[in-house]
Design a protein around this motif. Structure first.
Motif, PDB file in Angstrom:
ATOM      1  N   GLY A 280      16.117  37.056  87.705  1.00 15.19           N
ATOM      2  CA  GLY A 280      15.194  36.542  86.694  1.00 15.19           C
ATOM      3  C   GLY A 280      13.981  35.838  87.256  1.00 15.19           C
TER       4      GLY A 280
ATOM      5  N   TRP B 255      21.777  33.551  89.055  1.00 17.15           N
ATOM      6  CA  TRP B 255      20.744  33.711  88.014  1.00 17.15           C
ATOM      7  C   TRP B 255      19.925  32.444  87.870  1.00 17.15           C
ATOM      8  CZ3 TRP B 255      21.498  37.342  83.414  1.00 17.15           C
ATOM      9  CH2 TRP B 255      22.253  38.476  83.785  1.00 17.15           C
ATOM     10  N   GLU B 256      18.683  32.627  87.390  1.00 14.87           N
ATOM     11  CA  GLU B 256      17.853  31.475  87.025  1.00 14.87           C
ATOM     12  C   GLU B 256      18.574  30.668  85.942  1.00 14.87           C
ATOM     13  OE1 GLU B 256      15.158  30.264  88.215  1.00 14.87           O
ATOM     14  OE2 GLU B 256      14.230  31.860  89.409  1.00 14.87           O
TER      15      GLU B 256
ATOM     16  N   SER C 225      17.511  28.897  83.595  1.00 15.03           N
ATOM     17  CA  SER C 225      16.898  28.920  82.261  1.00 15.03           C
ATOM     18  C   SER C 225      17.442  30.043  81.372  1.00 15.03           C
ATOM     19  CB  SER C 225      15.381  29.077  82.391  1.00 15.03           C
ATOM     20  OG  SER C 225      15.070  30.267  83.096  1.00 15.03           O
ATOM     21  N   ILE C 226      18.128  31.024  81.963  1.00 11.43           N
ATOM     22  CA  ILE C 226      18.654  32.162  81.193  1.00 11.43           C
ATOM     23  C   ILE C 226      19.959  31.771  80.526  1.00 11.43           C
ATOM     24  CG2 ILE C 226      19.451  34.560  81.294  1.00 11.43           C
ATOM     25  CD1 ILE C 226      17.690  34.908  83.800  1.00 11.43           C
ATOM     26  N   ASP C 227      20.023  31.950  79.213  1.00 12.14           N
ATOM     27  CA  ASP C 227      21.235  31.664  78.447  1.00 12.14           C
ATOM     28  C   ASP C 227      22.161  32.877  78.540  1.00 12.14           C
ATOM     29  OD1 ASP C 227      23.223  31.128  76.625  1.00 12.14           O
ATOM     30  OD2 ASP C 227      21.884  30.825  74.909  1.00 12.14           O
ATOM     31  N   ARG C 228      23.257  32.749  79.266  1.00 13.57           N
ATOM     32  CA  ARG C 228      24.170  33.877  79.481  1.00 13.57           C
ATOM     33  C   ARG C 228      25.368  33.862  78.540  1.00 13.57           C
ATOM     34  NH1 ARG C 228      25.385  34.363  85.779  1.00 13.57           N
ATOM     35  NH2 ARG C 228      26.114  36.420  85.093  1.00 13.57           N
TER      36      ARG C 228
ATOM     37  N   ALA D 233       8.259  37.562  79.767  1.00 11.95           N
ATOM     38  CA  ALA D 233       9.519  38.236  80.112  1.00 11.95           C
ATOM     39  C   ALA D 233       9.299  39.652  80.626  1.00 11.95           C
ATOM     40  CB  ALA D 233      10.443  38.266  78.900  1.00 11.95           C
TER      41      ALA D 233
ATOM     42  N   GLU E  77      16.705  39.162  73.583  1.00 16.07           N
ATOM     43  CA  GLU E  77      17.165  38.478  74.789  1.00 16.07           C
ATOM     44  C   GLU E  77      16.061  37.608  75.400  1.00 16.07           C
ATOM     45  OE1 GLU E  77      20.863  40.666  76.654  1.00 16.07           O
ATOM     46  OE2 GLU E  77      18.987  41.610  77.306  1.00 16.07           O
TER      47      GLU E  77
ATOM     48  N   LYS F 207      17.179  34.073  74.359  1.00 12.94           N
ATOM     49  CA  LYS F 207      18.041  33.769  75.496  1.00 12.94           C
ATOM     50  C   LYS F 207      17.272  33.523  76.797  1.00 12.94           C
ATOM     51  CE  LYS F 207      22.118  34.491  73.430  1.00 12.94           C
ATOM     52  NZ  LYS F 207      23.244  33.522  73.434  1.00 12.94           N
ATOM     53  N   ASN F 208      15.928  33.555  76.719  1.00 12.58           N
ATOM     54  CA  ASN F 208      15.084  33.350  77.908  1.00 12.58           C
ATOM     55  C   ASN F 208      15.394  34.335  79.030  1.00 12.58           C
ATOM     56  OD1 ASN F 208      13.495  31.105  77.051  1.00 12.58           O
ATOM     57  ND2 ASN F 208      15.302  29.807  77.294  1.00 12.58           N
ATOM     58  N   LYS F 209      15.785  35.542  78.653  1.00 11.41           N
ATOM     59  CA  LYS F 209      16.172  36.540  79.655  1.00 11.41           C
ATOM     60  C   LYS F 209      15.055  37.563  79.836  1.00 11.41           C
ATOM     61  CE  LYS F 209      19.571  40.146  80.661  1.00 11.41           C
ATOM     62  NZ  LYS F 209      20.709  40.923  80.116  1.00 11.41           N
TER      63      LYS F 209
END
Length: 445
Positions: free
Chosen positions: A57, A105-106, A108-111, A133, A276, A280-282
């Motif tokens: 990411g 993963w970064e 900030s990404i909501d997994r 993104a 996403e 989810k900041n993905k």
């Protein structure tokens, strides 16, 4: 009566061999090659160098212009080099090489798997998050999504149309995505509606996907303004102009953009990526891809990381069959033969089609019998036989007059030609030459 577009079209064998195969998570490769030109417009500009450490990411390239898109690392590890690599076209292009170390993963990404329905962002904030993104159209053209969501002041959006047609034979990535992520897609559609300030959205799905139509209709009932539109099976209904015609019965004028009809078209995979990105900041660093073919041991759908060597995905399906004649990036109608299977997956990689030697062999060319089947099949109302002759003779000025730039390169003409003439090949050649002439003329002016 089911809707469809009004001009031309063909109906090739569907061969959806991987239909209803659950999306598998592809293994993270040991090394990735991430191309800097994965979209229409200017290639992205690398912002990392040899030795830099990246996470999944991390931004590794920024947009190279207004019509461009940022690129993010699909793996964690160390940048080996920024160099050129031969892509699917056979030409060496700029790329970032990364040696994989773990899978970090970064933060900030909501997994989390939790569905996040409420979107509190303003339209402008949504467009910025989509741009940040690196979202592009996942139907094949790879047009930067944030650009589509900011039409010129003279144009006004009236609705969103979601392309869930997947009319290309063999491919099933979008179909399976709908079956497994219908709710996320609906939230993504709602976010797209908010971004362009409209209260209507239509999701076009061909009638050969009754399970997807049933599920998406049920889920859409919980979202205001979103309608499912079942469509007659007709290729190339996934073409932007054909889909607009089929869904809202409006035709895009020659030389105009689809927004001229009031519609903003996005692929169903793009809607999922938008969910996403915004919720989810993905960033866009992985997508669903179909690997298929009549001789493939296990046709499959994968969620795979950008930069993964295509050979790795082929191996996961049992490897290249002994009778392989050609490997196609995409589907049989609009896809292109790959120079080798070591080319990396990109944001636009929707499928890998492995054709056996019998399928891959072109029929013997004969003389044109003036049957006009290619004219009847062309969804843009062109005369492919004439354009082919003009391209063969280098008459590109006449090709421009005959509207070659309206060609969507769908291959319907070549598919239907009883003389087995390479009509699409000549149209692609002529379109490229005429496009270069037009750009040169505009630069002088």
């Amino acid at each position: 009566m089911l809707k469809t577009f009004s001009i031309g079209g063909v109906h090739p064998h569907e061969n959806k061999l991987s239909a209803n195969q659950p999306i598998q998570t592809a293994a993270v490769p040991e090394k990735v090659v991430i191309m800097l030109g994965q979209h229409i417009g200017a290639p992205a500009k690398a912002v990392v160098k040899k030795g830099d450490v990246v996470k999944v990411g991390t931004v590794i390239a920024e947009a190279g212009g207004f019509v461009s898109a940022a690129i993010h690392s699909s793996v964690s590890g160390k940048v080996a080099k920024v160099d050129s690599f031969v892509d699917a076209s056979g030409y060496a292009k700029p790329a970032i090489f990364i040696d994989v170390e773990g899978d970090e993963w970064e933060e900030s990404i909501d997994r989390s798997p939790e569905l996040k329905k409420e979107c509190t962002f303003s339209p402008e904030e949504i467009v910025k998050k989509i741009a940040d993104a690196g979202i592009v159209g996942l139907g094949g053209a790879c047009f930067p999504t944030h650009v589509k969501l900011t039409p010129p002041p003279t144009a006004k959006a009236e609705c969103i149309i979601i392309n869930a047609v997947e009319c290309e034979p063999y491919l099933t990535a979008d179909h399976q995505l709908m079956l497994e992520h219908a709710e996320e897609i609906m939230v993504g559609v709602h976010i797209l509606m908010k971004a362009v300030k409209v209260n209507k959205a239509f999701i076009g799905i061909e009638n050969n996907k009754p399970d997807a139509i049933k599920l998406m209709t049920k889920v859409a009932a919980g979202y205001a303004g979103i309608s499912i539109v079942p469509l007659k099976v007709q290729y190339p209904q996934g073409g932007e102009k054909q889909l607009i015609d089929a869904v809202i019965s409006r035709q895009v004028p020659s030389g105009a953009l689809p927004i001229a009809t009031g519609a903003v078209v996005q692929n169903v995979g793009t809607a999922f990526a938008v969910y996403e990105a915004v919720q989810k900041n993905k960033p866009l660093f992985e997508r669903v891809i179909t690997v298929t073919g009549k001789s493939v041991a296990q046709p499959s759908n994968f969620m795979a990381r950008v930069g993964t060597p295509l050979q790795q995905l082929i191996d996961a399906c049992g490897g290249l069959p002994e009778d392989t004649g050609k490997v196609i990036g995409g589907g049989p109608m609009m896809g292109k033969a790959l120079v080798n299977t070591d080319v990396p997956m990109t944001k636009g990689s929707s499928g890998i089609l492995i054709m056996n030697k019998k399928e891959a062999k072109r029929g013997e060319q004969k003389s044109c019998i003036r049957c006009a089947k290619c004219v009847g099949a062309c969804p843009m109302g062109l005369e492919p036989y004439l354009l082919s002759v003009l391209a063969e003779n280098g008459n590109f000025e006449r090709m421009e007059t005959e509207r070659i730039m309206d060609c969507i390169e769908c291959g319907s003409c070549q598919f239907t030609c009883p003389a087995k003439l390479p009509l699409l090949d000549y149209c692609r050649l002529g379109k490229g030459k005429v496009g270069a002439i037009i750009r040169s003329r505009q630069a002088k002016n």
